[in-house]
Enzyme design. Structure first.
Site, PDB file in Angstrom:
ATOM      1  N   SER A 105       0.849  -1.186   0.000  1.00 55.90           N
ATOM      2  CA  SER A 105       0.000   0.000   0.000  1.00 55.90           C
ATOM      3  C   SER A 105       0.893   1.247   0.000  1.00 55.90           C
ATOM      4  CB  SER A 105      -0.945  -0.042   1.201  1.00 55.90           C
ATOM      5  OG  SER A 105      -1.980   0.899   1.058  1.00 55.90           O
ATOM      6  N   LYS A 157     -22.448  16.621   7.374  1.00 58.41           N
ATOM      7  CA  LYS A 157     -21.444  16.768   8.435  1.00 58.41           C
ATOM      8  C   LYS A 157     -21.321  15.521   9.299  1.00 58.41           C
ATOM      9  CE  LYS A 157     -18.349  19.363  10.367  1.00 58.41           C
ATOM     10  NZ  LYS A 157     -17.150  19.745   9.604  1.00 58.41           N
TER      11      LYS A 157
END
Length: 281
Positions: A105, A157
């Site tokens: 990764s 949010k």
């Protein structure tokens, strides 16, 4: 009969001080990649100064970087890789990357900054993908008799709030973010590895990881080997490996502090172990 006297190539003082040998700076990047300033974490703030010192050794014909990382922050991975390339171009020095247990990764993102990648046959390489993970506790507070109150300005949010049910729109938005980051990763690998890659995109860029031996077949690494054998073969036996390490505090006194707390250290350790565990390490 004349006796020819020969002088040893290196005298004892040269051997002791390393003078006369070819210096090769070695930077070891070990750990999870994260912006947080904590021991065992890799980020541009801690790695940048080490790289600068390594490339500043003018007599060095090459800079060696050991990578042993399961990945982590995509931003910090890119910043470290970019700093390696910027310094390599500035000082006109090749970079050899040596993979230990893993360059996976974000660890592989850093590895491709090298001009060559040399891995152990059992190293873990690849995992060219993006992952976001968490937990859901929907209904938990209600069972405990706890009322949670959340007030937001902005309809999105509360995305990823673990105490709220997942919304389809949130999942779609997260997937798009992951795809954007994944495309950055893919573009860098293709730019750096180019024609060395020997498999199709739907093989290389699925997030799968392989051994170093299989990585060689796929073109993800350039050779199988280790740092000592490779450098001695290429630059001779008389080399001086200079480990570039963080500077210690004065008088060897460690810095003490309780700003993060013991619980923070335990949580970070658990998080790091979970990232390594993805690759059986």
């Amino acid at each position: 009969m004349a006796i020819e006297l020969t002088t040893p190539k290196w005298n004892w003082l040269q051997r002791l001080t390393g003078r006369g040998k070819t210096p090769i700076p070695v930077v070891r990047l070990h750990g999870v990649i994260a912006a947080e300033q904590r021991q065992g974490r890799l980020n541009i703030a801690t790695v940048g100064p080490l790289l600068k010192r390594a490339f500043a050794i003018k007599a060095a014909p090459v800079v060696a970087i050991i990578v042993n990382s399961p990945g982590g922050s995509p931003v910090q991975s890119r910043l470290i890789a970019k700093r390696i390339r910027d310094l390599a171009d500035e000082h006109n020095k090749p970079v050899l990357v040596f993979v230990e247990d893993a360059a996976a990764s974000g660890g592989y993102f850093i590895a491709v900054a090298g001009d060559e990648i040399i891995a152990d046959p059992s190293s873990i390489v690849g995992s060219i993908g993006v992952i976001m993970a968490g937990f859901g506790f929907v209904g938990t507070l209600e069972k405990l008799g706890i009322e949670r109150r959340v007030h937001t300005a902005g309809s999105n949010k509360s995305t990823l709030d673990p105490f709220l049910p997942e919304k389809k729109s949130d999942i779609e938005r997260i997937k798009q973010v992951e795809l954007d980051i994944h495309n950055v990763f893919i573009d860098v690998v293709k730019k750096r590895r180019g024609s060395k890659l020997k498999a199709a995109d739907d093989v290389l860029f699925t997030g799968e990881w392989w051994t170093g031996m299989r990585g060689l077949e796929l073109g993800l690494v350039d050779a199988i080997g280790d740092i000592h054998e490779t450098l001695h073969t290429r630059y001779g036996k008389e080399i001086d490996l200079k480990m570039i390490e963080p500077k210690r505090p004065w008088f060897g006194i460690p810095r003490l502090g309780f700003s993060n707390g013991i619980s923070g250290d335990i949580a970070a350790t658990i998080e790091d172990r979970s990232i390594w565990a993805r690759f059986g390490l």
